[in-house]
Design a protein around this motif. Structure first.
Motif, short mmCIF file in Angstrom:
data_model
loop_
_atom_site.label_atom_id
_atom_site.label_comp_id
_atom_site.label_asym_id
_atom_site.label_seq_id
_atom_site.Cartn_x
_atom_site.Cartn_y
_atom_site.Cartn_z
N GLU A 8 -4.34 -1.65 -2.17
CA GLU A 8 -5.41 -0.55 -1.39
C GLU A 8 -5.60 -0.53 0.18
O GLU A 8 -5.37 -1.62 0.63
CB GLU A 8 -7.15 -1.22 -1.51
N ALA A 9 -6.01 0.61 0.56
CA ALA A 9 -6.62 0.25 2.48
C ALA A 9 -7.67 1.10 2.45
O ALA A 9 -8.47 1.18 2.06
CB ALA A 9 -5.06 0.83 2.76
N GLN B 294 15.65 0.56 -7.16
CA GLN B 294 15.54 1.36 -6.04
C GLN B 294 13.94 0.77 -5.32
O GLN B 294 13.02 0.55 -6.38
CB GLN B 294 15.27 2.95 -7.38
N LEU B 295 13.89 1.74 -4.17
CA LEU B 295 13.00 1.20 -3.04
C LEU B 295 12.27 2.65 -3.22
O LEU B 295 12.26 3.98 -2.89
CB LEU B 295 13.25 0.88 -1.59
N PHE B 296 10.80 2.67 -3.61
CA PHE B 296 10.21 3.43 -3.03
C PHE B 296 9.44 3.61 -1.63
O PHE B 296 8.59 2.14 -1.56
CB PHE B 296 9.04 4.06 -3.93
N SER B 297 9.09 4.64 -0.45
CA SER B 297 8.34 4.52 -0.23
C SER B 297 7.79 5.29 0.67
O SER B 297 7.83 6.94 -0.35
CB SER B 297 9.69 4.32 1.22
N THR C 223 0.88 -0.99 -0.15
CA THR C 223 0.04 -0.01 -0.64
C THR C 223 0.99 1.14 0.09
O THR C 223 0.45 2.04 -0.37
CB THR C 223 -1.30 0.24 0.92
N THR C 224 2.16 1.30 0.61
CA THR C 224 2.61 2.86 0.48
C THR C 224 4.01 2.07 0.26
O THR C 224 4.82 3.01 -0.01
CB THR C 224 3.09 2.85 2.28
N ASN C 225 4.66 0.74 0.06
CA ASN C 225 6.28 0.30 -0.60
C ASN C 225 6.14 0.09 -1.88
O ASN C 225 5.14 -0.75 -2.52
CB ASN C 225 6.88 -0.16 0.29
N ASP D 56 -3.93 2.65 -3.15
CA ASP D 56 -4.52 2.55 -4.63
C ASP D 56 -3.65 3.86 -5.05
O ASP D 56 -5.48 4.38 -5.93
CB ASP D 56 -5.12 2.47 -3.92
N THR D 57 -3.09 3.69 -5.33
CA THR D 57 -2.86 5.58 -6.55
C THR D 57 -1.94 4.66 -7.14
O THR D 57 -0.79 3.73 -7.37
CB THR D 57 -1.81 6.44 -5.35
N GLU D 58 -1.36 5.73 -8.60
CA GLU D 58 -0.69 4.99 -9.64
C GLU D 58 0.14 5.59 -9.63
O GLU D 58 -0.27 7.07 -9.89
CB GLU D 58 -1.96 5.00 -10.87
N TYR D 59 1.14 5.00 -10.00
CA TYR D 59 2.42 6.17 -9.49
C TYR D 59 3.20 6.07 -11.36
O TYR D 59 3.34 4.86 -11.71
CB TYR D 59 3.87 5.81 -8.65
N ARG D 60 3.83 6.69 -11.60
CA ARG D 60 4.45 6.54 -13.39
C ARG D 60 5.85 6.85 -12.18
O ARG D 60 6.60 7.94 -12.39
CB ARG D 60 4.57 7.70 -14.00
#
Lengths: 983, 214
Positions: A437-438, A399-402, A356-358, A407-411
């Motif tokens: 989702e959360a 690369q780690l994204f945190s 959900t966040t990473n 529920d968000t689309e990232y580019r």
């Protein structure tokens, strides 16, 4: 070295000619001196040029000279200088002198070329040369050989027999060059005009049949060349040339080379303008590398590939050469191969462990050698934000994204560059991913609308959809739990599928606590709680006006002394629509002002705001009401005015149906405009000039709720026009059509007030009289007593006197009727006769007329018994009434009477002469109206046979009183004997 | 060559329409004039068909149907040849595209001529399409002088459009009065070779020497 020194005779002819003569003279003198010196000081040179030949290249306007030097020893090399003279038109007109130095060998053929600026076809040329040993130490002491003979070059001889020629043909020059053109005419007398792209040129005559044109700084016009043509005044023949003007070849710009894989170099440049023409291909490019000595012809105009040497050549020195028919241009580039690495875009971008966040991003890079390290730049776009990371990569990157949103689309995108010697970033490689989702993080914003319907509460619940950040996923449904606060055991549960944003509840008068939660696939949001109280508690609150702006309404309210958990401002986006589109805005407990804005707000629409406070028990209660316009507009329509109470001096206007709430601005009052011919305004009004320059009186009503107005002080029988229009702070309503009214005169109402009651009274009396006619008749015209019912009979009977009896009418046989004819005015009846004498009808046979039994004639008393006239079975004697119709009308209908009379008269007495006949029947009995005179006869006549006295005829009113004279017009009825008459 | 329409009227209508289209100067002449810079006063009036370069309208109307088709086919063959030569004076790609399109139209038109020839009675003996190889040209051989060649090209194209206009009119006459003229009668071909040869000889007299096919 060759120098240009050309003299055209057509350039400044006089000074040039003078200068030429002087120069020629000087040269001849100098040459003569040198020749003299040569002849005097030494022998002629043995190496004079021989076998001089001249070749013509018309295309290039060139003369090629070819000669040889004899007398040279075998293997002997001699440095010599050849002086070449070129004359034009005539040998004395030297236009070119050049010393050509070269080393001459035995048996060598020497060449030299000269390009003429004037087309060779335009004039004859003469060439000669001489030679000398080239002594560099003492050049001034060189001894020239003899001149060769003049070689004549005359191209005109080979032109043919066309009347006109233009030269040079298809010449190719660069833009900005100077070009000389000529025409050769075979007929010098003809008038030749020459044009450049349709524009006539001015030339100078070189010879009688040759004219030259000098074009300076020629411009590029088109790839197919510039058309230059000449034609005679006859216009039948046209000759021309095409001058191909090329753009100037530019030096390649931004020349650069780089490699992506260390095996191929890609060199690029900006070629500039294309110099391609119909007669010239576009410029070509060649790439030359000086260290390797390799050269390649580039296939493209702006880039070229170069194979990197397998022996790992690091340094490269490139020369890029652009070349066309007229010019060459070159640029150079020296670089180290490892400093020109432009990595290829990363590939195999993947996302792993996406929660959900990473999320973890991995990618690969193309290999550029084992010892290269790449610096990769990673960018993450999401929710309007960009984060950037730099990663050092050798083979694979990670690369780690945190801190991501659920529920968000990232580019994500990544690019790399050489970490050691940065040259260029690679292209970006993009990839999208979506976090898991959360559960919804926020409770839905809930509001309600409560209506009481027949003892129940209809509660409409509204909630706003959760924002993306709050929903944390797709909301699937909303759960509603309704708890009865008065009966704690009673609760109700509802599930409303998304995307609904409200529902309607029918509740009783109890208090309810309503919980609303939003659900997605993962979980439930916190509950939003609202209390619907059984007691609406809507206190009356004064409505305040607020002024809106384009940015919305700035609302403020008084802070509540008690504890509040917040405030809610409620309004309708579409207050005029059937669905008001309820909106609300929640603010915190410390906030006592807010700005309400909405895209739905429109100018001229009144918006109503309600401000609620939310108690600690979550019960909303109304605090304030506000109303206002985002922008007030002038009233758009005027009220429908009803006029009443019109008098000669005033009338009343009223517009009760005009609603001030639905107007586009706050109505402050009304203006009543009154136009009159007099143009005078009384107190309470002021003069006003309308837009059409009409002058009128304006009455101002300051109270918008006052919707009546009495216009006074008017003139009787005058014409007025009035208009009622509302006004507000932004103006008043439209000045539309005025309503016209004319006041009545002053006395008509009074007259009407008098006459009408009088007419009414008269009619009333008449009606009463009519209704009481029977009574009046009895009073004024009593009934004739029926003899059979007379009290006399009873008296007689009581006395038993048989002699005294009432004559039966059946026993009465009239013997004659006296008919009186009377001329009375203009009135004539059908029975009108000429004779005025009484006519006697002998009903009984007389001596003269009786011949047998005659018809029975009976008389009918219509006055007495009208019905009897209809039922009479015997003949009737028609009687024309003598009495006026008005008098008769009281007794019977004149129409019926006349009709009956006429019919019976015509049927029974057809022989009676026409004329007005007056039949007066006199009762043989007593008449109540005649008093004593018509008292009951004591000696009743004996009834005649077959005669019948049925009833009494009408008695004229005039007979009610005694006649004034004996000459009355009354007829006498002979009932018994001829001599017995009653008068 | 593809299959031919076997309906005379339909094919004739096609030929008429094609000729009407091909007569428009916007297809060839106008772009040529513009690209060569000949749209200037003093030059335009010299861009006129050289007399005798193409058969005149009267000459075409005087031909029998068979000879007319032969003349048309041969003339268009020369036109194709000249258009190919014209390419050297057209540097721009878009102008070359116009030229190529016009050539394709002419080839299609020639195919229809061949089909029409097959429909004419008595055509079984000579139904082969007229050779379109090199022959006499409707205009003088292009010179090396670019300017003169430019003018000649312009005159050639001007004549070509005029010629196609005349061809369209002749075809229209075919449709309007199929039996008006013996020479234009579709039954004329029934006289077979003898008749055709006679017309061919007459045709030679009608056409300018060296300009039209024998």
């Amino acid at each position: 070295m060759r120098f240009e020194w050309e003299v055209l005779q057509n350039e400044n002819p006089e000074p040039m000619a003078l200068f030429s003569v002087f120069q020629t003279t000087f040269l001849l003198a100098l040459l003569s001196l040198r020749t003299y010196q040569s002849e005097v000081l030494s022998e002629p040179l043995p190496w004079a040029p021989e076998s001089l030949k001249v070749f013509i290249n018309s295309t290039h306007q060139c003369l090629h000279l070819q000669w040889s030097v004899h007398n040279l020893a075998h293997h002997q090399e001699l440095k010599m200088v050849f002086q070449i003279e070129i004359s034009r038109i005539k040998t004395s007109n030297v236009i070119w002198v050049e010393n050509y130095s070269t080393t001459v060998k035995w048996n060598q053929v020497l060449h030299w070329s000269w390009e003429s600026k004037l087309p060779l076809e335009c004039a004859k040329h003469f060439i000669r040369m001489r030679s000398a040993e080239d002594d560099a130490k003492t050049p001034e002491q060189s001894f020239w050989s003899n001149w060769s003979s003049w070689e004549e070059v005359d191209v005109q001889n080979s032109l043919g027999h066309d009347p006109l020629f233009v030269f040079p043909k298809d010449k190719l020059v660069e833009e900005g060059s100077n070009v000389t053109i000529c025409y050769v005419s075979r007929s010098p007398q003809s008038n030749i005009s020459c044009y450049l792209e349709g524009v006539q040129m001015q030339g100078e005559q070189l010879e009688p049949n040759v004219t030259v044109f000098n074009l300076n700084h020629v411009a590029f016009i088109r790839e197919t060349g510039t058309n230059i043509y000449c034609k005679g005044d006859q216009g039948d023949s046209i000759k021309g040339i095409v001058l191909f003007v090329s753009k100037v070849l530019e030096e390649p710009k931004e020349f650069s080379c780089e490699t992506q894989d260390l095996t191929t170099l890609n060199c690029t440049w900006d070629p500039g303008s294309d110099t391609g023409l119909l007669k010239q291909l576009s410029q070509s490019y060649t790439l030359f590398e000086s260290f390797s000595g390799k050269k390649t012809l580039c296939k493209h105009k702006s880039w070229c590939s170069w194979e990197v040497a397998p022996e790992s050549q690091e340094m490269y020195n490139f020369t890029l050469t652009a070349e066309n028919y007229l010019r060459k241009r070159s640029v150079h580039l020296l670089f180290n191969l490892t400093h020109r690495v432009h990595p290829m875009a990363p590939f195999s971008v993947l996302f792993t462990d996406v929660s959900t966040t990473n999320a973890t991003m991995t990618w690969k890079v193309h290999s550029t050698g084992n010892y290269y390290t790449l610096l990769c730049q990673v960018k993450l776009y999401g929710e309007g934000e960009v984060t950037q990371h730099n990663v050092s990569v050798e083979v694979d990157g990670e690369q780690l994204f945190s801190g991501l949103e659920p529920d968000t689309e990232y580019r994500a995108q990544v690019r790399c560059a050489n970490a050691n010697h940065f040259w260029k970033w690679s292209e970006w490689t993009h990839q999208n991913f979506t976090t898991a989702e959360a559960a919804p993080s926020e409770a839905p914003d809930v509001w309600r609308n409560v209506k009481s319907v027949q003892g129940h509460s209809v509660v409409t619940l509204f909630w706003k959809p959760l924002s993306k950040l709050q929903a944390n996923g797709k909301i699937l449904f909303y759960n509603i739990v309704i708890e009865n606060l008065d009966r704690s055991s009673s609760s109700k549960f509802l599930s409303i599928p998304a995307p609904a944003n409200g529902t309607e509840l029918n509740l009783d008068q109890c208090s309810y606590q309503i919980h609303v939660t939003a659900h997605n696939s993962v979980g439930t949001s916190p509950a939003s709680v609202i209390i619907v109280s059984g007691d609406p508690g809507n206190k009356e609150v004064e409505e305040e006006r607020v002024k809106g702006t384009e940015d919305g309404f700035s609302l403020s309210w008084k802070p509540q002394p008690g504890n509040v958990t917040g405030y809610i401002v409620e309004w309708c986006d579409r207050p005029r629509g059937p669905l008001c589109d309820l909106q609300w805005k929640s603010v915190g407990p410390t906030t006592t002002s807010t700005v309400v804005s909405s895209d739905a707000f429109r100018p001229g629409v009144q918006y109503n705001f309600r401000i609620y406070g939310i108690s600690t028990e979550r019960v909303p209660y109304l605090l304030e009401k506000k109303t206002g316009y985002s922008q007030e507009l002038a009233p758009s329509d005027n009220p429908q005015v009803v006029m009443s109470n019109l008098t000669s001096r005033s009338f009343t206007l009223s517009w009760k149906d005009y609603s001030i709430e639905s107007q586009p601005s706050f109505i402050q009052g009304y203006h009543v405009y009154l136009k009159s011919k007099a143009g005078q305004c009384h107190s309470g009004s002021e003069k006003a000039v309308l837009s059409d320059d009409a002058v009128c009186c304006k009455y101002k009503i300051d109270n918008p709720k006052q919707k009546t107005f009495v216009v006074e002080n008017l003139q009787p029988e005058s014409f007025y026009e009035f208009l009622v229009t509302p006004y507000s702070s932004v103006g008043e309503g439209p000045h539309g059509a005025f309503t016209k009214v004319t006041t009545p005169d002053e006395y008509s109402p009074i007259l009407i007030r008098v006459i009408l009651p009088m007419v009414f009274c008269i009619l009333l009396i008449m009606i009463i009289c009519y209704l009481k006619s029977q009574w009046m008749k009895e009073k004024c015209y009593p009934d004739i007593p029926d003899p059979y019912k007379s009290s006399v009979l009873s008296l007689i009977k009581s006395k038993e006197n048989p002699r005294l009896t009432i004559m039966n009418i059946k026993d009465c046989v009239p013997d004659s009727i006296e008919v009186l004819n009377k001329q009375e005015g203009t009135r004539k009846s059908l029975t009108e006769t000429e004779s005025s004498k009484p006519t006697y009808l002998y009903l009984l046979p007389t001596e003269e007329s009786y011949s047998g039994p005659g018809p029975c004639i009976c008389f009918e008393n219509f006055t007495y018994n009208q019905a009897a006239s209809d039922s009479a079975s015997c003949g009737h004697v028609p009687v024309a009434p003598k009495a006026p119709p008005s008098q008769l009308a009281l007794l019977t209908s004149p129409e019926n009477l006349l009709k009956a009379l006429e019919e019976n008269y015509m049927n029974s007495l057809g022989e009676i002469p026409a004329g007005e006949t007056s039949l007066n029947y006199v009762s043989q009995l007593a008449s109540a109206m005649t008093g004593d005179k018509f008292s009951l006869p004591t000696n009743p006549p004996e009834p005649a046979l077959c005669s019948e006295y049925k009833m009494q005829m009408a008695i004229p009113l005039g007979l009610a009183s005694p006649p004034s004279s004996g000459s009355s017009s009354l007829s006498s009825f002979t009932l018994l004997d001829e001599g017995e008459h009653y008068h | 060559m593809g299959s031919c329409l076997d309906k005379y009227q339909e094919l004739l209508g096609q030929l008429q329409k094609q000729a009407d289209i091909m007569q428009h100067t916007s297809l060839l002449l106008d772009p040529y004039i513009q690209s060569q810079g000949l749209d200037k006063d003093g030059l335009k009036e010299h861009c006129r068909e050289r007399p005798g370069a193409y058969p005149s309208k009267d000459a075409l109307q005087g031909l029998g149907r068979w000879e007319f088709l032969r003349t048309l086919d041969t003339t268009l063959g020369h036109v194709l040849h000249r258009l190919t030569a014209l390419r050297r004076d057209i540097p721009r790609a878009q102008d070359l595209e116009i030229l190529n399109r016009a050539k394709q139209n002419i080839r299609g038109f020639k195919n229809n001529i061949h089909c029409m020839a097959q429909l004419l009675p008595g055509s079984s003996e000579t139904t082969e399409p007229t050779p379109t190889g090199p022959g006499t040209s409707p205009s003088p051989t292009p010179t090396s002088d670019t300017f003169q060649r430019r003018l000649e090209g312009c005159r050639f194209l001007h004549g070509y459009h005029r010629f196609m206009h005349s061809v369209g009119q002749v075809f229209r006459e075919w449709g309007e009065s199929p039996s008006r003229s013996r020479r234009h009668s579709p039954h004329q071909g029934l006289r077979k070779g003898t008749s055709r040869m006679q017309l061919s000889r007459k045709n030679k007299r009608l056409l300018p020497r060296g300009q039209l096919p024998r």
